[in-house]
Design a protein around this motif. Structure first.
Motif, PDB file in Angstrom:
ATOM      1  N   PHE A 177     -29.779  31.227 -15.249  1.00  0.00           N
ATOM      2  CA  PHE A 177     -30.014  29.839 -15.619  1.00  0.00           C
ATOM      3  C   PHE A 177     -28.687  29.087 -15.727  1.00  0.00           C
ATOM      4  CE2 PHE A 177     -31.021  26.288 -18.427  1.00  0.00           C
ATOM      5  CZ  PHE A 177     -32.220  25.840 -17.900  1.00  0.00           C
ATOM      6  N   TYR A 178     -27.725  29.718 -16.377  1.00  0.00           N
ATOM      7  CA  TYR A 178     -26.411  29.110 -16.584  1.00  0.00           C
ATOM      8  C   TYR A 178     -25.699  28.863 -15.252  1.00  0.00           C
ATOM      9  CZ  TYR A 178     -21.800  28.379 -18.712  1.00  0.00           C
ATOM     10  OH  TYR A 178     -20.596  27.854 -19.106  1.00  0.00           O
ATOM     11  N   ALA A 179     -25.842  29.801 -14.313  1.00  0.00           N
ATOM     12  CA  ALA A 179     -25.209  29.650 -13.000  1.00  0.00           C
ATOM     13  C   ALA A 179     -25.893  28.580 -12.160  1.00  0.00           C
ATOM     14  CB  ALA A 179     -25.226  30.985 -12.251  1.00  0.00           C
ATOM     15  N   LYS A 180     -27.178  28.385 -12.380  1.00  0.00           N
ATOM     16  CA  LYS A 180     -27.941  27.431 -11.570  1.00  0.00           C
ATOM     17  C   LYS A 180     -27.824  25.994 -12.074  1.00  0.00           C
ATOM     18  CE  LYS A 180     -32.516  26.731  -9.633  1.00  0.00           C
ATOM     19  NZ  LYS A 180     -33.837  27.329  -9.453  1.00  0.00           N
ATOM     20  N   TRP A 181     -27.797  25.814 -13.382  1.00  0.00           N
ATOM     21  CA  TRP A 181     -27.798  24.479 -13.976  1.00  0.00           C
ATOM     22  C   TRP A 181     -26.500  24.248 -14.746  1.00  0.00           C
ATOM     23  CZ3 TRP A 181     -31.535  21.584 -12.105  1.00  0.00           C
ATOM     24  CH2 TRP A 181     -32.711  22.207 -11.661  1.00  0.00           C
ATOM     25  N   ASP A 182     -26.042  23.027 -14.768  1.00  0.00           N
ATOM     26  CA  ASP A 182     -24.818  22.657 -15.481  1.00  0.00           C
ATOM     27  C   ASP A 182     -25.157  22.419 -16.954  1.00  0.00           C
ATOM     28  OD1 ASP A 182     -22.233  21.886 -16.075  1.00  0.00           O
ATOM     29  OD2 ASP A 182     -22.518  19.834 -15.356  1.00  0.00           O
ATOM     30  N   VAL A 183     -25.377  23.522 -17.657  1.00  0.00           N
ATOM     31  CA  VAL A 183     -25.762  23.451 -19.066  1.00  0.00           C
ATOM     32  C   VAL A 183     -24.731  24.179 -19.920  1.00  0.00           C
ATOM     33  CG1 VAL A 183     -28.264  23.314 -18.659  1.00  0.00           C
ATOM     34  CG2 VAL A 183     -27.178  25.549 -18.875  1.00  0.00           C
ATOM     35  N   SER A 184     -24.747  23.858 -21.185  1.00  0.00           N
ATOM     36  CA  SER A 184     -23.881  24.531 -22.149  1.00  0.00           C
ATOM     37  C   SER A 184     -24.678  25.632 -22.848  1.00  0.00           C
ATOM     38  CB  SER A 184     -23.382  23.525 -23.192  1.00  0.00           C
ATOM     39  OG  SER A 184     -24.481  23.042 -23.951  1.00  0.00           O
ATOM     40  N   TYR A 185     -23.963  26.499 -23.541  1.00  0.00           N
ATOM     41  CA  TYR A 185     -24.639  27.514 -24.348  1.00  0.00           C
ATOM     42  C   TYR A 185     -25.510  26.842 -25.415  1.00  0.00           C
ATOM     43  CZ  TYR A 185     -21.454  31.100 -22.437  1.00  0.00           C
ATOM     44  OH  TYR A 185     -20.773  31.964 -21.613  1.00  0.00           O
ATOM     45  N   GLU A 186     -25.039  25.711 -25.924  1.00  0.00           N
ATOM     46  CA  GLU A 186     -25.790  24.980 -26.952  1.00  0.00           C
ATOM     47  C   GLU A 186     -27.122  24.481 -26.400  1.00  0.00           C
ATOM     48  OE1 GLU A 186     -22.526  24.460 -26.251  1.00  0.00           O
ATOM     49  OE2 GLU A 186     -21.677  25.372 -28.060  1.00  0.00           O
ATOM     50  N   GLN A 187     -27.130  24.030 -25.154  1.00  0.00           N
ATOM     51  CA  GLN A 187     -28.377  23.569 -24.539  1.00  0.00           C
ATOM     52  C   GLN A 187     -29.333  24.738 -24.290  1.00  0.00           C
ATOM     53  OE1 GLN A 187     -26.238  21.488 -21.441  1.00  0.00           O
ATOM     54  NE2 GLN A 187     -27.091  19.524 -22.129  1.00  0.00           N
ATOM     55  N   ILE A 188     -28.782  25.869 -23.888  1.00  0.00           N
ATOM     56  CA  ILE A 188     -29.625  27.058 -23.723  1.00  0.00           C
ATOM     57  C   ILE A 188     -30.207  27.460 -25.075  1.00  0.00           C
ATOM     58  CG2 ILE A 188     -29.603  29.519 -23.166  1.00  0.00           C
ATOM     59  CD1 ILE A 188     -27.618  28.877 -20.916  1.00  0.00           C
TER      60      ILE A 188
END
Length: 100
Positions: free
Chosen positions: A30-41
């Motif tokens: 998920f992290y590699a696919k989307w430009d998200v932070s750990y906080e968003q995850i």
């Protein structure tokens, strides 16, 4: 209290399908696919920031996500990919609004 609905063969089959559903996405994917932070995850999975950071650690302090966490990420991935295709009526049934 109202009478509960009786489960028919269709509903029992659906429960069986759901209970064996291998729908999940690893946090690293998920992290590699989307430009998200750990906080968003963490927000998506209803976890603390430190728990999510632990998923990305190596070694003896590494933590591992639970099956529910993998489902949350897979479902969020699905929503991100297919947001515009979901009918408004379904958004309303899910108690969400369909406004970007």
């Amino acid at each position: 209290m109202s009478n509960p609905r009786i489960l028919g063969a269709r509903e029992i089959h659906l429960i069986s399908l759901y209970s064996h559903w291998e729908f999940g996405m690893k946090p690293e994917e998920f992290y590699a696919k989307w430009d998200v932070s750990y906080e968003q995850i963490a927000l998506i999975c209803c976890r603390s920031d430190s728990t999510v950071r632990g998923w990305f650690k190596q070694g003896k302090f590494r933590r591992y996500p639970q099956p529910n966490d993998l489902r949350h990420l897979a479902f969020m991935n699905f929503l991100l990919e297919h947001f515009e295709e979901v009918p408004e009526q379904l958004w309303q049934l899910l108690c969400l609004t369909h406004s970007p």
